[in-house]
Design a protein around this motif. Structure first.
Motif, mmCIF file in Angstrom:
data_model
loop_
_atom_site.group_PDB
_atom_site.id
_atom_site.type_symbol
_atom_site.label_atom_id
_atom_site.label_comp_id
_atom_site.label_asym_id
_atom_site.label_seq_id
_atom_site.Cartn_x
_atom_site.Cartn_y
_atom_site.Cartn_z
ATOM 1 N N LYS A 195 60.642 40.661 45.815
ATOM 2 C CA LYS A 195 60.210 41.393 44.617
ATOM 3 C C LYS A 195 58.769 40.998 44.344
ATOM 4 C CE LYS A 195 64.823 41.665 42.547
ATOM 5 N NZ LYS A 195 65.654 41.400 41.328
ATOM 6 N N VAL A 196 57.858 41.985 44.510
ATOM 7 C CA VAL A 196 56.430 41.700 44.428
ATOM 8 C C VAL A 196 55.774 42.697 43.466
ATOM 9 C CG1 VAL A 196 54.285 41.496 45.724
ATOM 10 C CG2 VAL A 196 56.435 40.870 46.794
ATOM 11 N N SER A 197 54.841 42.215 42.676
ATOM 12 C CA SER A 197 54.021 43.075 41.823
ATOM 13 C C SER A 197 52.618 42.497 41.804
ATOM 14 C CB SER A 197 54.592 43.148 40.410
ATOM 15 O OG SER A 197 54.609 41.870 39.795
ATOM 16 N N GLY A 198 51.594 43.417 41.628
ATOM 17 C CA GLY A 198 50.228 42.924 41.601
ATOM 18 C C GLY A 198 49.230 44.025 41.862
ATOM 19 N N LEU B 176 44.266 53.788 41.420
ATOM 20 C CA LEU B 176 43.269 54.060 40.387
ATOM 21 C C LEU B 176 41.892 53.802 40.981
ATOM 22 C CD1 LEU B 176 45.047 52.209 37.432
ATOM 23 C CD2 LEU B 176 45.085 54.657 37.924
ATOM 24 N N GLY B 177 41.361 54.806 41.683
ATOM 25 C CA GLY B 177 40.067 54.631 42.327
ATOM 26 C C GLY B 177 40.161 53.606 43.449
ATOM 27 N N ASP B 178 39.379 52.512 43.328
ATOM 28 C CA ASP B 178 39.396 51.461 44.351
ATOM 29 C C ASP B 178 40.407 50.364 44.032
ATOM 30 O OD1 ASP B 178 38.234 50.378 42.160
ATOM 31 O OD2 ASP B 178 36.478 49.541 43.186
ATOM 32 N N ARG B 179 41.261 50.627 43.077
ATOM 33 C CA ARG B 179 42.274 49.660 42.681
ATOM 34 C C ARG B 179 43.651 50.213 43.014
ATOM 35 N NH1 ARG B 179 42.137 45.493 38.895
ATOM 36 N NH2 ARG B 179 40.054 46.192 38.319
ATOM 37 N N LEU B 180 44.473 49.379 43.663
ATOM 38 C CA LEU B 180 45.834 49.772 44.016
ATOM 39 C C LEU B 180 46.779 48.810 43.307
ATOM 40 C CD1 LEU B 180 47.076 50.792 47.531
ATOM 41 C CD2 LEU B 180 48.374 49.139 46.211
ATOM 42 N N ARG B 181 47.643 49.403 42.478
ATOM 43 C CA ARG B 181 48.535 48.585 41.660
ATOM 44 C C ARG B 181 49.983 48.787 42.126
ATOM 45 N NH1 ARG B 181 48.003 49.560 35.470
ATOM 46 N NH2 ARG B 181 46.063 48.426 35.885
ATOM 47 N N LEU B 182 50.648 47.645 42.375
ATOM 48 C CA LEU B 182 52.075 47.658 42.686
ATOM 49 C C LEU B 182 52.806 47.266 41.414
ATOM 50 C CD1 LEU B 182 50.688 47.217 45.543
ATOM 51 C CD2 LEU B 182 52.833 46.133 46.222
ATOM 52 N N GLU C 27 40.140 35.825 50.809
ATOM 53 C CA GLU C 27 40.263 34.475 50.265
ATOM 54 C C GLU C 27 40.388 34.473 48.742
ATOM 55 O OE1 GLU C 27 35.920 35.564 50.492
ATOM 56 O OE2 GLU C 27 37.685 35.755 51.788
ATOM 57 N N SER C 28 40.190 35.650 48.138
ATOM 58 C CA SER C 28 40.308 35.729 46.668
ATOM 59 C C SER C 28 41.756 35.892 46.218
ATOM 60 C CB SER C 28 39.475 36.908 46.151
ATOM 61 O OG SER C 28 40.033 38.140 46.618
ATOM 62 N N LEU C 29 42.707 35.801 47.164
ATOM 63 C CA LEU C 29 44.112 35.980 46.813
ATOM 64 C C LEU C 29 44.493 35.053 45.665
ATOM 65 C CD1 LEU C 29 46.940 37.143 47.433
ATOM 66 C CD2 LEU C 29 47.246 35.259 49.067
ATOM 67 N N HIS C 30 45.154 35.637 44.692
ATOM 68 C CA HIS C 30 45.535 34.893 43.483
ATOM 69 C C HIS C 30 47.023 35.146 43.224
ATOM 70 C CE1 HIS C 30 45.005 33.052 39.528
ATOM 71 N NE2 HIS C 30 45.673 34.077 39.011
ATOM 72 N N LEU C 31 47.800 34.060 43.293
ATOM 73 C CA LEU C 31 49.233 34.133 43.012
ATOM 74 C C LEU C 31 49.508 33.246 41.805
ATOM 75 C CD1 LEU C 31 50.645 33.728 46.634
ATOM 76 C CD2 LEU C 31 50.690 35.816 45.298
ATOM 77 N N LEU D 29 62.857 36.182 46.601
ATOM 78 C CA LEU D 29 61.473 35.740 46.511
ATOM 79 C C LEU D 29 60.752 36.666 45.539
ATOM 80 C CD1 LEU D 29 59.014 34.087 47.415
ATOM 81 C CD2 LEU D 29 58.705 35.714 49.292
ATOM 82 N N MET D 30 60.255 36.096 44.443
ATOM 83 C CA MET D 30 59.538 36.856 43.426
ATOM 84 C C MET D 30 58.104 36.336 43.358
ATOM 85 S SD MET D 30 62.468 36.966 40.444
ATOM 86 C CE MET D 30 61.491 38.095 39.458
ATOM 87 N N ALA D 31 57.152 37.299 43.292
ATOM 88 C CA ALA D 31 55.755 36.881 43.283
ATOM 89 C C ALA D 31 54.902 37.917 42.560
ATOM 90 C CB ALA D 31 55.256 36.670 44.706
ATOM 91 N N GLU D 32 53.849 37.430 41.905
ATOM 92 C CA GLU D 32 52.795 38.261 41.331
ATOM 93 C C GLU D 32 51.500 37.886 42.042
ATOM 94 O OE1 GLU D 32 52.600 37.771 37.164
ATOM 95 O OE2 GLU D 32 54.695 38.330 36.794
ATOM 96 N N PHE D 33 50.667 38.906 42.312
ATOM 97 C CA PHE D 33 49.455 38.592 43.064
ATOM 98 C C PHE D 33 48.313 39.502 42.632
ATOM 99 C CE2 PHE D 33 51.127 42.176 45.372
ATOM 100 C CZ PHE D 33 50.004 42.850 45.833
#
Length: 799
Positions: free
Chosen positions: A163-166, A144-150, A223-227, A211-215
């Motif tokens: 299993k990753v989403s974010g 979506l433009g400059d946003r990439l959604r998983l 450095e703005s990584l948010h989990l 391994l399940m994660a949202e980010f």
């Protein structure tokens, strides 16, 4: 209404053609586009659309799949600035194009789907086999433009189900940091390669871990990584060096802080519960843990090169409680750890220890353990330990017999302990200071108290001493050793550096063989023949070398009021009050017995004995002064009718256990003795009684002889016996082992009988080739005179 035939013909054929195109042409075209791919620069255009300023995407084949739309295969991602540096490759990438923008001649991709895809990411520029492989990739990426959604991305990495989403903002600005050239900074890809290889050694019999994660992350600001949440869970994990029954980790990473509220590992006997937090902004991490895992298998597996670790076994799970704080501000992380350790049962080299535990702290390279406790069946060890750079401190109180700790010491100490026995627990207190574990650098002092103890088979009832350690030497002072009624005091220094034992002002009433056995068994063997009736008084001063006997220099003063027994020529001599000085010089023992009461007289001995096992020789100079002749003949020849006293001197050389081969010389003098009571001379009483009546039972005033010893016999050339009215002269030899004789004797009468018989004195020369018990004397000149047997002279009434 009727249709014109021409129109009907064209319409019918058009329908047929349309059906052929629909049912034959479209599938054929789809098959062609799927197998051969789409040309006309379409894959290049899509690759350019997927590329960005930092990365370049190349599509190997672009196909049209009737179910998935455009399908990109053999996709390679490279770094724009370094085209030779491949960032990754994958296949089965379904691409969805924005058709409305395509109508305006703009190629924009708004969706990418992956199904049954695989990816391979190189982890090393120099090793082509080092790759991170991701299998069974399924997922959907919406752009979506400059946003990439998983929406959901699944895959398998090194056997772990991911299993990753974010969302990723500014994804086109993504760039991979170059390899670190500085040796003190680890390359992230190299670290990932190490982790991947380690994970490849694991197997998961009950299914892969998850391994399940949202980010959420901004590619311009990694450095703005948010989990907000991630979780790793697994059932049984097998490894050749250790197994786990389960693992679960829950955590989050927000605002530069990694939080792990749940870390749980399980084995068949216990578990590890931990939690922690790492603040990247403050470069600080804290953690706490409680563990009841059994580390035996892991220690044996991961520290297989350590012989000591291989001997260690926890038969029951230990408990470990710890609080940790780590500062990462400097190049070398600073650790601060406090905690406690307790193990119900530990085996080391099959030696059991119970209630093992301590409290500990580690900060800035300094380790401190207090309240150390180790128990065995027969005692315990308690103490404190401090370890820092060039600073080692140890305070211990031990009641464990050292033999119980034989598996903890080196080969030399093990040999010493193997010859030691403790029937009671010792009491040892020691305080040590050193720069390292080298004994030569240790300083310390302590107190030693032992109960009934044996060293090399020699027992003592108790030992108590103060001791100091310095310059590779352990010095024991104020020694008090008790054994039976005996006591010993003084000082002993065990100098490991100089390899010598120094004895100072030793005063002892202990059994000398026992004392020498403790000091040097080689010396003990040389004094074993001297069996004291009661322990003598000893004064010892000097040193004994541990390895080189030529450096021995030890003096011993001996005073034995009750005497001793000593075996000579297979007979036991029982001495009375004896005084002696014994010097151990080099590899010889020099014994100077200045006084020894024996058989009513006195004996002086100067002996020189070798303690060299390759040259076991000894020599002695023995002086006899007025010994009871009757007791001596009774001991060595089995008769006690002789009288008088015997004096003499004997010098000889011999080898240990080969005394019959001795070589020597000496002289003897018998005074006021009944020489005819000796079986050897008994037959002459018959001759003298016949020729010179009345002299048979008169004692000889004096009998003398010089002799030599060699070739297993005693030889003499000048036997002279002087009695009232007669004299006897002889020469010959006596075999030491058999008592065989080869001897001649001549009888001379004195006074008027001597004048009468002088012309025929040769007729009174006799020869013996018998034995001491049965000499069988026969005349030399007149063979027909009957042969005389052995035995003592008969009394007149017995004739």
């Amino acid at each position: 209404m009727r249709v014109h035939p021409v129109i009907y013909y064209f319409f019918k054929n058009f329908i047929r053609l349309l059906l052929v195109v629909i049912f034959v042409g479209v599938p054929a075209a789809a098959y062609y586009l799927r197998v051969q791919g789409i040309g006309f620069g379409a894959k290049e255009a899509l690759g350019a659309a997927l590329s960005g300023p930092q990365i370049e995407v190349q599509i190997g084949k672009l196909a049209l799949d009737p179910f998935n739309g455009l399908l990109a295969r053999n996709v390679v991602v490279r770094e724009t600035q370094s085209p030779n540096r491949t960032l990754g490759s994958l296949d089965n990438l379904a691409i969805s194009i924005n058709l409305s923008q395509l109508m305006h001649r703009a190629l924009i991709i708004d969706r990418v789907s992956l199904f049954n895809a695989s990816a391979s990411i190189p982890l090393s520029d120099s090793d082509p086999t080092a790759r991170l492989k991701i299998q069974d990739i399924h997922g959907e990426i919406v752009i979506l433009g400059d946003r990439l959604r998983l929406s959901l991305l699944e895959g398998v990495i090194a056997g772990i189900q991911i299993k990753v989403s974010g969302e990723i903002l500014n994804h086109l600005a993504f760039s991979l940091a170059p390899s670190q050239g500085s040796p003190d900074k680890q390359d992230p890809l190299a670290a990932l390669n190490t982790i991947t290889r380690a994970l490849g050694e694991l197997t998961f019999p009950n299914g892969p871990p998850t391994l399940m994660a949202e980010f959420e992350v901004d590619a311009l600001h990694p450095e703005s990584l948010h989990l907000p949440e991630f979780r790793l869970s697994s059932s049984r994990i097998l490894h050749k060096k250790g197994n786990l029954e389960g693992i679960e980790i829950k955590g989050s990473f927000t605002s530069g802080t990694l939080r792990l509220p749940i870390i749980q590992l399980k084995d068949k006997q216990g578990s590890l519960q931990a939690s922690g937090e790492w603040d990247l902004h403050k470069s600080k991490a804290v953690a706490s843990l409680i563990s009841t895992l059994n580390p035996t298998t892991f220690l044996h597996g991961f520290m297989s090169s350590s012989p000591a670790i291989q001997k260690l076994e926890f038969t029951e799970p230990p408990r470990l409680d710890a609080e940790m704080e780590i500062q990462f501000e400097s190049q070398k992380p600073q650790f601060h750890v406090t905690g406690s350790f307790a193990a119900p049962m530990v085996l080391f080299d099959h030696v059991g220890f119970t209630d093992v535990g301590c409290s500990f702290a580690w900060k800035d390279g300094i380790f401190y353990a207090r309240d150390i406790l180790v128990r065995t069946q027969r005692g315990s060890l308690e103490g404190n330990l401090w370890i820092a750079k060039d600073d080692l401190r140890l305070d211990l109180h031990n009641t464990i017999p050292p033999t119980d700790l034989i598996g903890l010491v080196g080969p030399k100490a093990r040999d010493v302990l193997a010859s030691t026995e403790f029937t009671e627990t010792p009491d040892i207190t020691v305080s040590l200071r050193s720069t390292n574990l080298d004994f030569a650098n240790m300083l310390g002092k302590g107190h030693l108290k032992l109960g009934r103890t044996a060293m090399r088979g020699a027992w003592m009832d108790s030992v108590e001493s103060d001791f100091e350690i310095a310059n590779a030497c352990a010095t024991f002072t104020n020694i008090l050793v008790a054994s039976g009624d005996g006591r010993a005091t003084g000082s002993v220094a065990y100098d490991v550096g100089k390899q010598e034992v120094r004895l100072d002002k030793i005063r002892s009433t202990l059994v000398p063989v026992d004392v020498m056995t403790w000091i040097d068994p080689r010396i003990a063997r040389t004094i074993t023949p001297y069996r004291f009736h009661t322990p003598p008084s000893l004064a010892v001063q000097g040193k004994v070398h541990m390895n080189d006997p030529t450096k021995n220099n030890l003096g011993i003063q001996v005073d034995a009021p009750t005497g001793l027994d000593y075996d000579l020529l297979k007979k036991t001599l029982s001495f009375g009050h004896t005084k002696a000085k014994v010097d151990i010089l080099n590899n010889r023992v020099v014994a100077d017995v200045k006084r020894g009461d024996l058989m009513g007289g006195n004996v002086a001995v100067l002996a020189n004995v070798s303690i060299n096992p390759k040259d076991p020789v000894f020599n002695a100079n023995i002086t006899l002064s007025r010994l009871n002749f009757s007791k001596l003949t009774d001991l060595y020849f089995g008769y006690d009718d002789s009288k008088g006293v015997i004096s003499g001197q004997f010098q000889f050389n011999a080898r240990m256990k080969e005394e019959s081969q001795m070589i020597g010389k000496g002289n003897l003098k018998i005074e006021d003795g009944n020489v005819f009571a000796i079986p050897l001379l008994g037959p002459f009483s018959y001759i003298l009684g016949t020729v010179i009546p009345g002299v048979v039972y008169n004692n000889a005033r004096i009998a003398t002889a010089d002799f030599t010893v060699g070739n297993e016999k005693v030889s003499t050339k000048n036997i002279e016996i002087q009695g009232r009215g007669f004299s006897m002269y002889g020469d010959g030899s006596i075999q030491l082992l058999t008592g065989g004789l080869d001897m001649s004797m001549r009888i001379n009468a004195q006074g008027i009988p001597g004048l009468v018989f002088f012309p025929v004195s040769k007729l009174f020369e006799y020869y013996s080739n018998g034995t001491m018990a049965d000499p069988k004397w026969s005349p030399k000149i007149i063979p027909r005179i009957p042969v005389f047997g052995g035995g003592a002279a008969k009394k007149p009434e017995e004739r």
